[in-house]
Write a protein that holds these residues in place. Structure first.
Motif, PDB file in Angstrom:
ATOM      1  N   ILE A  13       0.815  -1.237   0.000  1.00 19.73           N
ATOM      2  CA  ILE A  13       0.000   0.000   0.000  1.00 19.73           C
ATOM      3  C   ILE A  13       0.841   1.276   0.000  1.00 19.73           C
ATOM      4  CG2 ILE A  13      -1.974  -1.136   1.138  1.00 19.73           C
ATOM      5  CD1 ILE A  13      -1.184   0.698   3.627  1.00 19.73           C
ATOM      6  N   PHE A  14       2.101   1.159   0.449  1.00 21.23           N
ATOM      7  CA  PHE A  14       2.913   2.386   0.523  1.00 21.23           C
ATOM      8  C   PHE A  14       3.432   2.813  -0.843  1.00 21.23           C
ATOM      9  CE2 PHE A  14       3.340   0.189   4.680  1.00 21.23           C
ATOM     10  CZ  PHE A  14       2.481   1.039   5.355  1.00 21.23           C
ATOM     11  N   ASN A  15       3.153   2.003  -1.875  1.00 19.49           N
ATOM     12  CA  ASN A  15       3.503   2.414  -3.242  1.00 19.49           C
ATOM     13  C   ASN A  15       2.491   3.419  -3.785  1.00 19.49           C
ATOM     14  OD1 ASN A  15       5.597   0.614  -3.230  1.00 19.49           O
ATOM     15  ND2 ASN A  15       4.316  -1.074  -3.974  1.00 19.49           N
ATOM     16  N   TYR A  16       1.438   3.674  -3.037  1.00 22.43           N
ATOM     17  CA  TYR A  16       0.374   4.577  -3.492  1.00 22.43           C
ATOM     18  C   TYR A  16       0.302   5.805  -2.575  1.00 22.43           C
ATOM     19  CZ  TYR A  16      -1.100   0.505  -6.137  1.00 22.43           C
ATOM     20  OH  TYR A  16      -1.128  -0.554  -7.002  1.00 22.43           O
ATOM     21  N   PRO A  17       0.031   6.988  -3.159  1.00 21.79           N
ATOM     22  CA  PRO A  17      -0.026   8.207  -2.329  1.00 21.79           C
ATOM     23  C   PRO A  17      -1.018   8.078  -1.173  1.00 21.79           C
ATOM     24  CG  PRO A  17      -0.193   8.764  -4.677  1.00 21.79           C
ATOM     25  CD  PRO A  17      -0.167   7.275  -4.589  1.00 21.79           C
ATOM     26  N   LEU A  18      -2.194   7.444  -1.438  1.00 22.64           N
ATOM     27  CA  LEU A  18      -3.180   7.326  -0.368  1.00 22.64           C
ATOM     28  C   LEU A  18      -2.687   6.419   0.763  1.00 22.64           C
ATOM     29  CD1 LEU A  18      -5.982   8.001   0.762  1.00 22.64           C
ATOM     30  CD2 LEU A  18      -6.932   6.138  -0.610  1.00 22.64           C
ATOM     31  N   GLY A  19      -1.968   5.376   0.420  1.00 21.13           N
ATOM     32  CA  GLY A  19      -1.392   4.481   1.438  1.00 21.13           C
ATOM     33  C   GLY A  19      -0.439   5.248   2.339  1.00 21.13           C
ATOM     34  N   ARG A  20       0.401   6.100   1.723  1.00 21.62           N
ATOM     35  CA  ARG A  20       1.371   6.870   2.522  1.00 21.62           C
ATOM     36  C   ARG A  20       0.661   7.907   3.387  1.00 21.62           C
ATOM     37  NH1 ARG A  20       4.108   6.200  -2.471  1.00 21.62           N
ATOM     38  NH2 ARG A  20       3.682   8.311  -3.204  1.00 21.62           N
ATOM     39  N   LYS A  21      -0.403   8.493   2.843  1.00 24.83           N
ATOM     40  CA  LYS A  21      -1.171   9.487   3.618  1.00 24.83           C
ATOM     41  C   LYS A  21      -1.825   8.827   4.854  1.00 24.83           C
ATOM     42  CE  LYS A  21      -5.530  12.142   3.170  1.00 24.83           C
ATOM     43  NZ  LYS A  21      -5.839  12.078   4.541  1.00 24.83           N
ATOM     44  N   LEU A  22      -2.412   7.656   4.625  1.00 17.70           N
ATOM     45  CA  LEU A  22      -3.089   6.973   5.736  1.00 17.70           C
ATOM     46  C   LEU A  22      -2.095   6.580   6.828  1.00 17.70           C
ATOM     47  CD1 LEU A  22      -5.569   4.808   3.618  1.00 17.70           C
ATOM     48  CD2 LEU A  22      -6.211   6.693   5.136  1.00 17.70           C
ATOM     49  N   LYS A  23      -0.885   6.226   6.404  1.00 17.48           N
ATOM     50  CA  LYS A  23       0.150   5.861   7.392  1.00 17.48           C
ATOM     51  C   LYS A  23       0.416   7.050   8.324  1.00 17.48           C
ATOM     52  CE  LYS A  23       3.535   3.535   9.233  1.00 17.48           C
ATOM     53  NZ  LYS A  23       3.292   2.483  10.191  1.00 17.48           N
ATOM     54  N   LYS A  24       0.470   8.247   7.715  1.00 19.52           N
ATOM     55  CA  LYS A  24       0.706   9.459   8.537  1.00 19.52           C
ATOM     56  C   LYS A  24      -0.504   9.744   9.415  1.00 19.52           C
ATOM     57  CE  LYS A  24       3.599  12.210   5.569  1.00 19.52           C
ATOM     58  NZ  LYS A  24       3.313  12.975   4.384  1.00 19.52           N
ATOM     59  N   ASP A  25      -1.719   9.663   8.805  1.00 19.83           N
ATOM     60  CA  ASP A  25      -2.941  10.017   9.551  1.00 19.83           C
ATOM     61  C   ASP A  25      -3.172   9.117  10.755  1.00 19.83           C
ATOM     62  OD1 ASP A  25      -3.342  11.911   7.648  1.00 19.83           O
ATOM     63  OD2 ASP A  25      -5.001  10.896   6.627  1.00 19.83           O
ATOM     64  N   PHE A  26      -2.787   7.839  10.620  1.00 16.04           N
ATOM     65  CA  PHE A  26      -3.059   6.898  11.714  1.00 16.04           C
ATOM     66  C   PHE A  26      -1.761   6.399  12.349  1.00 16.04           C
ATOM     67  CE2 PHE A  26      -6.876   6.740   9.036  1.00 16.04           C
ATOM     68  CZ  PHE A  26      -7.821   7.078   9.995  1.00 16.04           C
ATOM     69  N   ILE A 145     -12.478   9.732   5.951  1.00 15.71           N
ATOM     70  CA  ILE A 145     -11.152   9.168   6.232  1.00 15.71           C
ATOM     71  C   ILE A 145     -10.194   9.408   5.061  1.00 15.71           C
ATOM     72  CG2 ILE A 145      -9.956   6.985   6.778  1.00 15.71           C
ATOM     73  CD1 ILE A 145     -12.936   6.114   7.698  1.00 15.71           C
ATOM     74  N   THR A 146     -10.722   9.297   3.832  1.00 20.79           N
ATOM     75  CA  THR A 146      -9.824   9.355   2.666  1.00 20.79           C
ATOM     76  C   THR A 146      -9.959  10.625   1.824  1.00 20.79           C
ATOM     77  OG1 THR A 146     -11.515   8.311   1.289  1.00 20.79           O
ATOM     78  CG2 THR A 146      -9.930   6.836   2.381  1.00 20.79           C
TER      79      THR A 146
END
Ligand code: SF4
Length: 332
Positions: A13-26, A145-146
């Motif tokens: 999931i960290f290959n995608y911008p949304l995956g990286r954003k969610l990692k920061k948010d949570f 959330i997204t």
């Protein structure tokens, strides 16, 4: 109270911008790596009584299957989109039939792939089509959330053909009001009597907020619809649903009443839902009643024909009386 207690994620999931954003948010939650969002061993082994706890897990992965299904109700196609499942716990939720107790919220971070497909598919066919993008989750809840809807609605307005549509039981529409939608996104609000929301649609928005959300979206120029769904024929149904229709007639703006579509859907229930609800919500009202329901195959229960034949004309006549300019699209 925090919405989530832990995150389970696929490694990619960290290959995608949304995956990286969610990692920061949570970042403050525990993150657990999983092989696939489809089968998380630890979850399948949990007892049914853990269902409410499991609804507080956030699962993040990528969507791998993208098959559109023809639909002949309010849209032409059901589109697998950016999420499945939900944090709410409606006791009749049909997603439980598909995912059993794993009906928690799953977010799919490859949203660019899904959007590209949607735009491409919207351009096929002789006439413009309507695409249901929210049949597998609640996209208004997901947007909290997204922010995906805030991206999808203007993108489809710019590049898509036809319309997209999504139903919701959540009233958080403020971020959608100012978007450039060009009338290509149809917003549909699902409603039920407040008493049913309180005891059966656990974790969703109250009725008055849902009605306000429809008015706000209509005022913002979106095509809007109401789903009276699912209609639950338990004690006092006639009074409860006539009261609901009165509340719609009194609470919707003149503009909304003139333009809304109405869908009416009677509840179906299943053996699986019943088994989970009995253990997870022992105090909750029992939705299965063998006097009024009969088996419709594959563990599903529907209201008996006589009861349907009694309820349908009462409710549709009252909708026509109180909301005469609305378009009743179907009853099922
Ligand atoms: Fe299921 Fe919709 Fe209720 Fe969520 S809001 S639990 S998706 S019926």
């Amino acid at each position: 109270m925090k919405l989530f207690t832990a995150v389970y994620h696929e490694p990619g999931i960290f290959n995608y911008p949304l995956g990286r954003k969610l990692k920061k948010d949570f970042a403050d939650l525990p993150w657990h790596e999983i092989k696939s969002h489809n089968r998380i061993e630890e979850m399948t082994q949990r007892p049914n009584s853990d269902f409410p706890k499991m609804k507080r897990f956030l699962i993040i992965g990528t969507r791998k299957t993208h098959r559109y299904t023809e639909n002949h109700k309010i849209s032409d196609y059901l589109v697998p989109f950016t999420s499945s499942g939900c944090t709410a716990m409606c006791l009749y939720c049909y997603l439980v039939c598909n995912y059993n107790k794993c009906a928690y919220l799953r977010l799919f971070v490859n949203r660019e792939d899904m959007m590209e497909r949607l735009i491409k598919n919207s351009k096929k066919g002789a006439v413009p089509q309507t695409f249901e993008i929210g049949s597998n989750s609640d996209l208004v809840l997901e947007n909290m959330i997204t922010n995906n809807l805030e991206w999808v609605i203007p993108a489809f307005a710019r590049e898509g053909r036809g319309q997209i549509t999504f139903p919701t039981k959540f009233a958080s529409v403020k971020p959608l009001l100012g978007l450039d939608h060009q009338g290509k996104s149809i917003f549909r609000m699902s409603v039920n009597p407040q008493e049913i929301i309180d005891h059966i649609e656990l974790g969703t928005s109250p009725l008055h907020q849902r009605i306000q959300a429809v008015n706000d979206m209509c005022e913002a120029g979106y095509p809007v619809g109401i789903l009276i769904a699912p209609i639950i024929l338990n004690d006092g149904w006639k009074e409860k649903y006539m009261n609901l229709i009165d509340q719609l007639a009194d609470g919707l703006t003149e503009k909304a009443k003139k333009s809304i579509t109405i869908e009416m859907i009677f509840m179906t229930y299943s053996f699986v839902q019943n088994a989970i609800n009995k253990e997870a919500f022992p105090e909750a009202p029992d939705l299965y009643d063998n006097q009024s329901m009969s088996g419709g195959g594959r563990g599903k229960y529907r209201y008996r024909k006589e009861l349907r034949l009694e309820a349908e004309p009462v409710l549709t006549d009252y909708v026509r009386l109180r909301l005469p300019e609305a378009r009743l699209v179907y009853v099922c």
